[in-house]
Scaffold this motif. Sequence first.
Motif: not given
Length: 135
Positions: A60-79
């Motif tokens: 939703w437009g905030g910092p890229s902290t998630y991607s910096e820590a975990r890489g691309h979200p790859r939601l389907r793969m992670r679930h």
Amino acid sequence: MTDPAALTVYDEIGGMDTFEELTRRFYDDVQADEVLWPMYPQEDLEGAIWRLSRFLAQYWGGPSTYSEARGHPRLRMRHNPFHVNPEAREHWLKHMTAAVESMEFPPMVRTQMLEYFDRAATAMVNTFEPTPKAN
């Protein structure tokens, strides 16, 4: 003065604190859900809260902290390791909708979020097999 057109949803609703609160409200309900809770890492609930809140904040437009820590979200793969059938989708969406509705979001943001969560929940469905019975 900040141009209102340049504000992201992240900025508009209060930043990371708001996304953490939304996520905690979601997980408060999930912990009592017999379909969903077995899929979550009870021993790492704070980690799950961190991951979801950072993912949502980034989306939703905030910092890229998630991607910096975990890489691309790859939601389907992670679930993919989880049994996400239409029943699980409905339970997840019910709890996320309740969390969104419990917050005081502007109507347009509320609508955008609920539409996104509906699409995202549908995209995570990876089986049509019934929910396994708990041991």
